[in-house]
Design an enzyme around this catalytic site. Structure first.
Site, PDB file in Angstrom:
ATOM      1  N   GLU A 175     -10.208  -4.470  -5.891  1.00 23.17           N
ATOM      2  CA  GLU A 175      -9.287  -3.712  -4.064  1.00 23.17           C
ATOM      3  C   GLU A 175      -9.645  -2.234  -5.192  1.00 23.17           C
ATOM      4  O   GLU A 175      -9.738  -2.062  -7.035  1.00 23.17           O
ATOM      5  CB  GLU A 175      -8.603  -3.518  -4.164  1.00 23.17           C
ATOM      6  N   SER A 234       0.774  -1.325  -0.498  1.00 20.29           N
ATOM      7  CA  SER A 234      -0.230  -0.169   0.072  1.00 20.29           C
ATOM      8  C   SER A 234       0.638   1.134  -0.411  1.00 20.29           C
ATOM      9  O   SER A 234       1.991   1.434  -0.833  1.00 20.29           O
ATOM     10  CB  SER A 234      -1.153  -0.114   1.293  1.00 20.29           C
ATOM     11  N   HIS A 260      -7.109  -5.964  -0.998  1.00 15.22           N
ATOM     12  CA  HIS A 260      -5.828  -4.727  -0.653  1.00 15.22           C
ATOM     13  C   HIS A 260      -5.072  -5.751   0.447  1.00 15.22           C
ATOM     14  O   HIS A 260      -5.797  -5.984   1.732  1.00 15.22           O
ATOM     15  CB  HIS A 260      -6.562  -3.506   0.111  1.00 15.22           C
TER      16      HIS A 260
END
Length: 297
Positions: free
Chosen positions: A240, A146, A270
């Site tokens: 996602e 991320s 995610h």
């Protein structure tokens, strides 16, 4: 077909997502991520060593099969505002085992208390410390999930800009590469994403960037010159909203001549690798294969 374990986790995430709002209570978000990590304890044979790199807290996570001179510098996710050694210890332990590397997880400074470029400065400092301590660049893997994936790219770009020798490989899990949120999947995956919502995701970046243009290449690396970066592996879930962040990054990296291994995981969300589900372990195994193939291990 998704595993039963993943379906249970998906339901858990969807329940939590239903209570999200566009506003961000940072302390609640931080506590929530810490609590989520408590669901995945590390195996008893994993060595965990606290350390400090100058003023940066960090943690070594070492599996029994880890090679002494191979290091995976792992930059945790958390939207640049949360995350810690605690939240990513399980994932770090699994990566150490699969890649046969010692994993170093630094707790870089978080926003909004420490906005851009504090996180990048800390990541670069930790990398330089590894080099100064005798670890060869060609024995280092750098990666993250991320925001940690975006930070990985920003770190590589910063090092490249200083003409420093880069790590051997990079590993990016659902990397956040477009903080403007312009990807098509922000719309097309909004209903199927069990964890992230477009409104909440778009509300966060200015906590990190303040008045900086969100298209700055060290903030949104899809706008950067990616030439000269090391071979990378990119994993992303098909369900996602940040799917396009990975897909566009991969296209631009390949156009710049970077060797990329890319996989979109069906029915996954995610950073699903952080959960103790069969699909997560399969992805971690593939990361190990990617690393071990490079090192002829």
């Amino acid at each position: 077909m998704a595993s039963q374990e993943s379906l249970l986790v998906r339901q858990y995430l969807m329940t939590a997502k239903a209570s999200q709002t566009a506003g961000t209570d940072i302390e609640i978000a931080r506590q929530g991520l810490e609590a989520l990590s408590s669901l995945t304890p590390v195996a008893p044979d994993i060595i965990v060593e606290k350390t400090k790199i100058d003023d940066i807290p960090a943690e070594w996570v070492i599996a029994p099969n880890a090679v002494e001179d191979r290091v995976f510098l792992y930059l945790h996710g958390g939207a640049y505002i949360m995350g810690s050694c605690n939240t990513h210890r399980y994932l770090a332990s699994k990566l150490s085992q699969s890649t046969a590397a010692r994993v170093l997880v630094p707790e870089y400074r978080l926003a909004p208390e420490n906005p851009f470029p504090a996180a990048i400065e800390d990541a670069v400092k930790v990398y330089r410390w590894l080099i100064s301590s005798g670890i060869a660049p060609d024995k280092i893997i750098i990666g993250g999930d991320s925001a940690g994936g975006g930070l990985t790219l920003a770190t590589l770009l910063s090092l490249k800009g200083e003409d420093e020798e880069l790590p051997a490989l990079s590993v990016l899990l659902s990397p956040w590469t477009d903080l403007e949120g312009t990807g098509e999947s922000m719309k097309t995956r909004a209903e199927v994403d069990p964890w992230l919502s477009p409104d909440a995701t778009r509300a966060i970046p200015t906590l990190y960037t303040r008045d900086l243009d969100l298209s700055h290449p060290l903030v949104s690396p899809i706008y950067a010159d990616l030439s000269g970066l090391p071979s990378m592996l990119v994993h992303v879930g098909n369900d996602e909203i940040l799917l396009s962040d990975s897909a566009r990054l991969v296209d631009r990296a390949r156009e710049a001549g970077v060797e990329v291994t890319f996989k979109v995981w069906d029915d996954m969300w995610h950073v699903f690798q952080t959960f103790a589900i069969p699909e997560g372990q399969q992805a971690i195994d593939e990361i190990g294969e990617f690393v071990q193939k490079h090192f002829n291990y």
